[in-house]
Design a protein around this motif. Structure first.
Motif, PDB file in Angstrom:
ATOM      1  N   PHE A  32       0.805  -1.218   0.000  1.00  0.00           N
ATOM      2  CA  PHE A  32       0.000   0.000   0.000  1.00  0.00           C
ATOM      3  C   PHE A  32       0.843   1.276   0.000  1.00  0.00           C
ATOM      4  O   PHE A  32       0.319   2.371   0.187  1.00  0.00           O
ATOM      5  CB  PHE A  32      -0.948  -0.006   1.201  1.00  0.00           C
ATOM      6  CG  PHE A  32      -1.992  -1.081   1.112  1.00  0.00           C
ATOM      7  CD1 PHE A  32      -3.055  -0.953   0.240  1.00  0.00           C
ATOM      8  CD2 PHE A  32      -1.889  -2.236   1.867  1.00  0.00           C
ATOM      9  CE1 PHE A  32      -4.009  -1.944   0.141  1.00  0.00           C
ATOM     10  CE2 PHE A  32      -2.842  -3.237   1.772  1.00  0.00           C
ATOM     11  CZ  PHE A  32      -3.898  -3.090   0.901  1.00  0.00           C
ATOM     12  N   GLY A  33       2.153   1.144  -0.182  1.00  0.00           N
ATOM     13  CA  GLY A  33       2.997   2.316  -0.313  1.00  0.00           C
ATOM     14  C   GLY A  33       3.108   3.153   0.941  1.00  0.00           C
ATOM     15  O   GLY A  33       3.167   4.383   0.874  1.00  0.00           O
ATOM     16  N   THR A  34       3.101   2.493   2.095  1.00  0.00           N
ATOM     17  CA  THR A  34       3.262   3.205   3.359  1.00  0.00           C
ATOM     18  C   THR A  34       4.405   2.565   4.138  1.00  0.00           C
ATOM     19  O   THR A  34       5.207   1.831   3.561  1.00  0.00           O
ATOM     20  CB  THR A  34       1.945   3.202   4.170  1.00  0.00           C
ATOM     21  OG1 THR A  34       2.106   3.996   5.347  1.00  0.00           O
ATOM     22  CG2 THR A  34       1.509   1.804   4.541  1.00  0.00           C
ATOM     23  N   THR A  35       4.507   2.831   5.418  1.00  0.00           N
ATOM     24  CA  THR A  35       5.596   2.269   6.215  1.00  0.00           C
ATOM     25  C   THR A  35       5.048   1.456   7.375  1.00  0.00           C
ATOM     26  O   THR A  35       3.900   1.661   7.801  1.00  0.00           O
ATOM     27  CB  THR A  35       6.500   3.377   6.782  1.00  0.00           C
ATOM     28  OG1 THR A  35       5.735   4.176   7.717  1.00  0.00           O
ATOM     29  CG2 THR A  35       7.039   4.266   5.674  1.00  0.00           C
ATOM     30  N   VAL A  36       5.865   0.540   7.861  1.00  0.00           N
ATOM     31  CA  VAL A  36       5.474  -0.276   9.018  1.00  0.00           C
ATOM     32  C   VAL A  36       5.196   0.627  10.213  1.00  0.00           C
ATOM     33  O   VAL A  36       4.233   0.434  10.956  1.00  0.00           O
ATOM     34  CB  VAL A  36       6.583  -1.293   9.356  1.00  0.00           C
ATOM     35  CG1 VAL A  36       6.289  -1.980  10.690  1.00  0.00           C
ATOM     36  CG2 VAL A  36       6.718  -2.329   8.249  1.00  0.00           C
ATOM     37  N   SER A  37       6.033   1.652  10.376  1.00  0.00           N
ATOM     38  CA  SER A  37       5.883   2.559  11.510  1.00  0.00           C
ATOM     39  C   SER A  37       4.530   3.264  11.501  1.00  0.00           C
ATOM     40  O   SER A  37       3.867   3.378  12.541  1.00  0.00           O
ATOM     41  CB  SER A  37       7.009   3.600  11.495  1.00  0.00           C
ATOM     42  OG  SER A  37       6.832   4.559  12.515  1.00  0.00           O
ATOM     43  N   LYS A  38       4.085   3.716  10.328  1.00  0.00           N
ATOM     44  CA  LYS A  38       2.804   4.422  10.245  1.00  0.00           C
ATOM     45  C   LYS A  38       1.635   3.485  10.536  1.00  0.00           C
ATOM     46  O   LYS A  38       0.669   3.868  11.196  1.00  0.00           O
ATOM     47  CB  LYS A  38       2.648   5.069   8.870  1.00  0.00           C
ATOM     48  CG  LYS A  38       3.555   6.277   8.682  1.00  0.00           C
ATOM     49  CD  LYS A  38       3.381   6.910   7.312  1.00  0.00           C
ATOM     50  CE  LYS A  38       4.271   8.144   7.186  1.00  0.00           C
ATOM     51  NZ  LYS A  38       4.163   8.793   5.871  1.00  0.00           N
ATOM     52  N   ASN A  43      -2.679   2.224  14.137  1.00  0.00           N
ATOM     53  CA  ASN A  43      -3.446   1.120  14.716  1.00  0.00           C
ATOM     54  C   ASN A  43      -3.044   0.798  16.152  1.00  0.00           C
ATOM     55  O   ASN A  43      -3.569  -0.143  16.749  1.00  0.00           O
ATOM     56  CB  ASN A  43      -3.274  -0.131  13.848  1.00  0.00           C
ATOM     57  CG  ASN A  43      -3.929   0.014  12.494  1.00  0.00           C
ATOM     58  OD1 ASN A  43      -5.132  -0.185  12.354  1.00  0.00           O
ATOM     59  ND2 ASN A  43      -3.146   0.385  11.481  1.00  0.00           N
ATOM     60  N   LYS A  44      -2.073   1.596  16.687  1.00  0.00           N
ATOM     61  CA  LYS A  44      -1.616   1.409  18.068  1.00  0.00           C
ATOM     62  C   LYS A  44      -1.211  -0.045  18.317  1.00  0.00           C
ATOM     63  O   LYS A  44      -1.647  -0.695  19.270  1.00  0.00           O
ATOM     64  CB  LYS A  44      -2.698   1.854  19.056  1.00  0.00           C
ATOM     65  CG  LYS A  44      -3.043   3.343  18.938  1.00  0.00           C
ATOM     66  CD  LYS A  44      -4.158   3.741  19.882  1.00  0.00           C
ATOM     67  CE  LYS A  44      -4.392   5.240  19.844  1.00  0.00           C
ATOM     68  NZ  LYS A  44      -4.768   5.743  18.507  1.00  0.00           N
ATOM     69  N   ASP A  61       0.793   9.624  10.268  1.00  0.00           N
ATOM     70  CA  ASP A  61       1.457   9.177  11.494  1.00  0.00           C
ATOM     71  C   ASP A  61       0.493   9.105  12.664  1.00  0.00           C
ATOM     72  O   ASP A  61       0.732   8.395  13.632  1.00  0.00           O
ATOM     73  CB  ASP A  61       2.615  10.116  11.853  1.00  0.00           C
ATOM     74  CG  ASP A  61       3.782   9.958  10.881  1.00  0.00           C
ATOM     75  OD1 ASP A  61       4.145   8.801  10.595  1.00  0.00           O
ATOM     76  OD2 ASP A  61       4.313  10.968  10.404  1.00  0.00           O
ATOM     77  N   VAL A  62      -0.572   9.879  12.595  1.00  0.00           N
ATOM     78  CA  VAL A  62      -1.545   9.895  13.683  1.00  0.00           C
ATOM     79  C   VAL A  62      -2.948   9.831  13.096  1.00  0.00           C
ATOM     80  O   VAL A  62      -3.162  10.120  11.918  1.00  0.00           O
ATOM     81  CB  VAL A  62      -1.410  11.167  14.555  1.00  0.00           C
ATOM     82  CG1 VAL A  62      -0.063  11.212  15.242  1.00  0.00           C
ATOM     83  CG2 VAL A  62      -1.637  12.424  13.719  1.00  0.00           C
ATOM     84  N   GLY A  63      -3.897   9.469  13.939  1.00  0.00           N
ATOM     85  CA  GLY A  63      -5.288   9.426  13.508  1.00  0.00           C
ATOM     86  C   GLY A  63      -6.016   8.240  14.089  1.00  0.00           C
ATOM     87  O   GLY A  63      -5.406   7.341  14.674  1.00  0.00           O
ATOM     88  N   PHE A  64      -7.333   8.258  13.926  1.00  0.00           N
ATOM     89  CA  PHE A  64      -8.144   7.172  14.443  1.00  0.00           C
ATOM     90  C   PHE A  64      -9.474   7.145  13.699  1.00  0.00           C
ATOM     91  O   PHE A  64      -9.862   8.115  13.033  1.00  0.00           O
ATOM     92  CB  PHE A  64      -8.385   7.326  15.958  1.00  0.00           C
ATOM     93  CG  PHE A  64      -9.013   8.644  16.348  1.00  0.00           C
ATOM     94  CD1 PHE A  64     -10.389   8.797  16.386  1.00  0.00           C
ATOM     95  CD2 PHE A  64      -8.218   9.732  16.673  1.00  0.00           C
ATOM     96  CE1 PHE A  64     -10.968   9.990  16.744  1.00  0.00           C
ATOM     97  CE2 PHE A  64      -8.781  10.953  17.031  1.00  0.00           C
ATOM     98  CZ  PHE A  64     -10.155  11.084  17.066  1.00  0.00           C
ATOM     99  N   ASN A 110      -7.517  12.641  11.240  1.00  0.00           N
ATOM    100  CA  ASN A 110      -6.061  12.667  11.373  1.00  0.00           C
ATOM    101  C   ASN A 110      -5.616  13.659  12.445  1.00  0.00           C
ATOM    102  O   ASN A 110      -5.088  14.735  12.171  1.00  0.00           O
ATOM    103  CB  ASN A 110      -5.394  12.972  10.025  1.00  0.00           C
ATOM    104  CG  ASN A 110      -5.822  14.301   9.450  1.00  0.00           C
ATOM    105  OD1 ASN A 110      -6.948  14.727   9.655  1.00  0.00           O
ATOM    106  ND2 ASN A 110      -4.933  14.958   8.716  1.00  0.00           N
ATOM    107  N   MET A 111      -5.853  13.280  13.681  1.00  0.00           N
ATOM    108  CA  MET A 111      -5.356  14.023  14.831  1.00  0.00           C
ATOM    109  C   MET A 111      -5.103  13.033  15.966  1.00  0.00           C
ATOM    110  O   MET A 111      -5.583  11.901  15.930  1.00  0.00           O
ATOM    111  CB  MET A 111      -6.345  15.109  15.263  1.00  0.00           C
ATOM    112  CG  MET A 111      -7.678  14.594  15.761  1.00  0.00           C
ATOM    113  SD  MET A 111      -8.736  15.858  16.550  1.00  0.00           S
ATOM    114  CE  MET A 111      -8.928  17.073  15.289  1.00  0.00           C
ATOM    115  N   THR A 112      -4.331  13.447  16.929  1.00  0.00           N
ATOM    116  CA  THR A 112      -4.064  12.570  18.065  1.00  0.00           C
ATOM    117  C   THR A 112      -5.266  12.555  19.004  1.00  0.00           C
ATOM    118  O   THR A 112      -6.123  13.458  18.943  1.00  0.00           O
ATOM    119  CB  THR A 112      -2.833  13.052  18.848  1.00  0.00           C
ATOM    120  OG1 THR A 112      -3.122  14.340  19.424  1.00  0.00           O
ATOM    121  CG2 THR A 112      -1.613  13.157  17.944  1.00  0.00           C
ATOM    122  N   ASN A 113      -5.311  11.569  19.862  1.00  0.00           N
ATOM    123  CA  ASN A 113      -6.386  11.516  20.852  1.00  0.00           C
ATOM    124  C   ASN A 113      -6.350  12.746  21.749  1.00  0.00           C
ATOM    125  O   ASN A 113      -7.395  13.287  22.124  1.00  0.00           O
ATOM    126  CB  ASN A 113      -6.256  10.245  21.691  1.00  0.00           C
ATOM    127  CG  ASN A 113      -6.775   9.021  20.960  1.00  0.00           C
ATOM    128  OD1 ASN A 113      -6.557   8.886  19.765  1.00  0.00           O
ATOM    129  ND2 ASN A 113      -7.458   8.144  21.648  1.00  0.00           N
TER     130      ASN A 113
END
Length: 303
Positions: A32-38, A43-44, A61-64, A110-113
């Motif tokens: 999917f053209g992304t990174t393991v870290s993201k 997905n925490k 990098d962030v979101g829910f 796309n924001m942090t909790n």
């Protein structure tokens, strides 16, 4: 399962992916053209993934994932919670800011909790106060065990309704067939060239039209084979049939819904279908449904 070809058609946005046997994060990230870290951050994740696990795939990098508690205009929603409207629309495959977000619809934010707590989107959890109970010590008296004694055991069981969704992906191509792009009728025609033949590379004939819930009658009038479903005696579909539902999702209930049967499991009484717009415009869902679903109106075949 989402293939690499299908993933390459996806534009910037959020995908929902169900982990398949043999999957690892590096393989999914590469597809999917992304990174393991993201993937781990969104997905925490703190451990290995397992088959059947649902993942959010986003180049963020962030979101829910947020379930809408009410129906509200997109522009009003993004302004209320200090979200960038264009970014929000792009992530959720929304083309017009005048569209509505409907109650119980899932959207990616796309924001942090912590930002969501500060903006009022999420309610900050109240601190848990643990009160230690007072312990009183009493002498233990061992009673003799006789024939009248009973041993009881307790066990905790839980039942969880497994989601019928197998996989989801995005499909956006410039194909004209007389139906609104991004909706179930548009995609059902695209994947059914035996009923809606291609006259050009990106153009199809439309032997009949109408909303999804009008397809049974309109297909019948067009001379196609229509098998009407019965609540008392459910009809077993055949692979390749269009399945028409009486009612659609919360935002288009009165218009009905249509998908295409991929395969049938007669022993289990289920079938797998491919459909669009149950999770949002241009989002394709592959899921399992029951043959005895009384919301099924008919099945349409080319012959």
């Amino acid at each position: 399962m989402i293939t690499i070809d299908e993933a390459s058609d996806a534009e910037v946005g959020v995908l929902h992916y169900v982990v398949q046997p043999g999957d690892v994060l590096s393989k999914i990230a590469s597809t999917f053209g992304t990174t393991v870290s993201k993937i781990q951050k969104v997905n925490k994740l703190s451990g290995p993934i397992k088959p059947g696990q649902k993942l959010i795939i986003a180049n963020e990098d962030v979101g829910f994932l947020y379930t809408m508690p009410e129906t509200i205009n997109i522009k009003i929603f993004t302004n209320k919670y200090n979200l960038n409207t264009e970014e929000f629309m792009s992530l959720n495959y929304i083309q017009d800011e005048s569209e509505m977000l409907y109650e119980e619809q899932d959207v990616f934010v796309n924001m942090t909790n912590e930002q969501a707590y500060d903006n009022g989107l999420l309610e900050r959890p109240k601190p848990v106060v643990i009160i230690k109970p007072k312990v009183s010590y009493k002498p233990v008296i061992n009673k003799p065990q006789g024939n009248n004694s009973r041993t009881t055991s307790s066990s905790s069981t839980s039942t969880s309704k497994k989601s019928s969704i197998i996989s989801q992906w995005v499909y956006k191509k410039d194909i004209k067939n007389g139906f609104y792009a991004g909706y179930c009728t548009w995609y059902a025609a695209i994947i059914s060239p035996e009923i809606f033949p291609y006259i050009e590379e990106n153009k199809q004939e439309r032997p009949f039209g109408g909303n999804a819930n009008q397809r049974c009658d309109n297909a019948d009038k067009a001379g196609l084979r229509v098998v009407w479903n019965s609540t008392k005696n459910p009809v077993k579909p055949g692979a390749g049939a269009l399945v028409v539902y009486k009612q659609g999702g919360p935002s288009y209930r009165s218009y009905g819904h249509v998908g295409k049967v991929k395969e049938v499991d007669s022993d289990a009484g289920t079938f797998i279908l491919t459909e669009m717009n149950t999770a949002g415009k241009f989002i394709v869902t592959q899921r399992k449904d029951s043959i005895d679903n009384d919301n099924i109106k008919c099945y349409i075949y080319s012959k």
